[in-house]
Design a protein around this motif. Structure first.
Motif, PDB file in Angstrom:
ATOM      1  N   SER A 226     -56.379  76.977  15.751  1.00 33.34           N
ATOM      2  CA  SER A 226     -54.984  76.625  15.646  1.00 33.34           C
ATOM      3  C   SER A 226     -54.154  77.826  15.410  1.00 33.34           C
ATOM      4  CB  SER A 226     -54.966  75.526  15.004  1.00 33.34           C
ATOM      5  OG  SER A 226     -55.231  75.645  13.717  1.00 33.34           O
ATOM      6  N   GLN A 227     -54.836  78.619  14.394  1.00 30.57           N
ATOM      7  CA  GLN A 227     -54.214  79.809  13.960  1.00 30.57           C
ATOM      8  C   GLN A 227     -53.907  80.891  15.278  1.00 30.57           C
ATOM      9  OE1 GLN A 227     -56.387  81.316  10.774  1.00 30.57           O
ATOM     10  NE2 GLN A 227     -54.929  80.714   9.272  1.00 30.57           N
ATOM     11  N   ASN A 228     -54.741  80.988  16.171  1.00 34.07           N
ATOM     12  CA  ASN A 228     -54.739  81.900  17.291  1.00 34.07           C
ATOM     13  C   ASN A 228     -53.842  81.156  18.171  1.00 34.07           C
ATOM     14  OD1 ASN A 228     -56.659  83.515  15.785  1.00 34.07           O
ATOM     15  ND2 ASN A 228     -58.359  82.579  17.036  1.00 34.07           N
ATOM     16  N   ALA A 229     -53.682  79.863  18.426  1.00 31.92           N
ATOM     17  CA  ALA A 229     -52.727  79.341  19.433  1.00 31.92           C
ATOM     18  C   ALA A 229     -51.361  79.525  18.844  1.00 31.92           C
ATOM     19  CB  ALA A 229     -53.041  77.839  19.441  1.00 31.92           C
TER      20      ALA A 229
ATOM     21  N   LEU B  61     -43.390  82.443  32.118  1.00 28.47           N
ATOM     22  CA  LEU B  61     -43.484  82.329  30.978  1.00 28.47           C
ATOM     23  C   LEU B  61     -43.534  80.880  30.306  1.00 28.47           C
ATOM     24  CD1 LEU B  61     -43.550  83.803  28.093  1.00 28.47           C
ATOM     25  CD2 LEU B  61     -40.946  84.129  28.597  1.00 28.47           C
ATOM     26  N   GLU B  62     -42.551  80.204  30.998  1.00 30.90           N
ATOM     27  CA  GLU B  62     -42.438  79.001  30.823  1.00 30.90           C
ATOM     28  C   GLU B  62     -43.602  77.838  30.662  1.00 30.90           C
ATOM     29  OE1 GLU B  62     -40.100  77.337  28.850  1.00 30.90           O
ATOM     30  OE2 GLU B  62     -39.099  79.398  28.926  1.00 30.90           O
ATOM     31  N   ARG B  63     -44.277  78.289  31.956  1.00 32.79           N
ATOM     32  CA  ARG B  63     -45.625  77.526  32.069  1.00 32.79           C
ATOM     33  C   ARG B  63     -46.530  78.011  30.909  1.00 32.79           C
ATOM     34  NH1 ARG B  63     -46.663  79.228  38.154  1.00 32.79           N
ATOM     35  NH2 ARG B  63     -48.752  77.934  37.931  1.00 32.79           N
ATOM     36  N   MET B  64     -46.415  79.324  30.768  1.00 33.37           N
ATOM     37  CA  MET B  64     -47.502  79.850  29.649  1.00 33.37           C
ATOM     38  C   MET B  64     -47.289  79.407  28.481  1.00 33.37           C
ATOM     39  SD  MET B  64     -47.719  83.802  31.014  1.00 33.37           S
ATOM     40  CE  MET B  64     -49.222  84.275  30.077  1.00 33.37           C
ATOM     41  N   ARG B  65     -46.132  79.092  28.021  1.00 32.02           N
ATOM     42  CA  ARG B  65     -45.631  78.558  26.612  1.00 32.02           C
ATOM     43  C   ARG B  65     -46.072  77.080  26.838  1.00 32.02           C
ATOM     44  NH1 ARG B  65     -39.457  81.056  26.567  1.00 32.02           N
ATOM     45  NH2 ARG B  65     -40.108  83.039  25.678  1.00 32.02           N
TER      46      ARG B  65
ATOM     47  N   ALA C 205     -49.962  77.012  26.265  1.00 32.37           N
ATOM     48  CA  ALA C 205     -50.261  77.526  24.706  1.00 32.37           C
ATOM     49  C   ALA C 205     -49.956  76.347  23.863  1.00 32.37           C
ATOM     50  CB  ALA C 205     -49.203  78.693  24.442  1.00 32.37           C
ATOM     51  N   ALA C 206     -49.160  75.720  24.177  1.00 28.44           N
ATOM     52  CA  ALA C 206     -48.807  74.482  23.326  1.00 28.44           C
ATOM     53  C   ALA C 206     -49.833  73.120  23.618  1.00 28.44           C
ATOM     54  CB  ALA C 206     -47.339  74.117  23.364  1.00 28.44           C
TER      55      ALA C 206
END
Length: 191
Positions: A3-6, A27-31, A34-35
């Motif tokens: 969770s810290q790394n994420a 970038l939006e897809r990656m964000r 990532a969440a």
């Protein structure tokens, strides 16, 4: 730890400024990934996972390394999957991959944005894994010992120092060209 790394990954992506519409969409897809991915750095994520790559330049910024990818049979920047030892640090992944695939000692470029570029691309299905997305976080790095260039035969069919024009001529897709152009502009600004 995950969770810290994420969280660090989400902060990194929140700061990135995209260079064009394709990068903005990626970038939006990656964000989103990532969440939402339980383990964003793990290859065990069947649909998508984060990878790190590097535009490797010589100390004068006049040449760039491209590797002939062993499985995709395309000229690309060095890069690949995150390892557990990287601890979810995308810079560490990019640096490790650059070292492994070029044989050179590499350091992050001192003035380049971190990351330089982001890209989402599809990896075709192979016998042991389904089609999936690589969420690639890309950095500009400098080879301190360019004469040490040697490819890893487990990763690529070759590695070459190229001029910027030669590298751009081998770049077979717009996101790769965009990343190389960003890198070339960055090294041109560096004293």
């Amino acid at each position: 730890m995950e969770s810290q790394n994420a969280h660090a990954l989400r902060e990194l992506l929140a700061r990135h400024v995209p260079g064009d519409d394709k990068e903005r969409q990626d970038l939006e897809r990656m964000r989103h990934h990532a969440a939402t991915l339980a383990s964003p750095f793990s290859r065990a994520q069947a649909t998508a996972h984060f990878t790190g790559s590097a535009v490797v330049v010589d100390p004068r910024g006049e040449r760039v390394v491209m590797v002939l990818h062993g499985k995709l049979h395309r000229w690309l920047q060095p890069g690949g999957h995150a390892d557990l030892a990287d601890g979810g640090d995308m810079e560490a992944t990019a640096l490790r991959e650059a070292r492994e695939e070029t044989g050179c000692r590499v350091v992050l470029h001192p003035t380049a944005p971190r990351p330089l570029d982001v890209d989402v691309h599809t990896i075709p299905a192979r016998r042991d894994e389904p089609e999936h997305q690589h969420l690639d976080v890309r950095y500009l790095v400098v080879a301190e010992d360019p004469e040490s260039l040697a490819h890893d035969p487990h990763e690529s069919s070759g590695a070459q120092w190229l001029t910027w024009d030669e590298a751009l001529a081998r770049a077979d897709e717009a996101p790769l060209q965009r990343m190389l152009e960003k890198a070339r502009r960055q090294v041109a600004r560096t004293p």
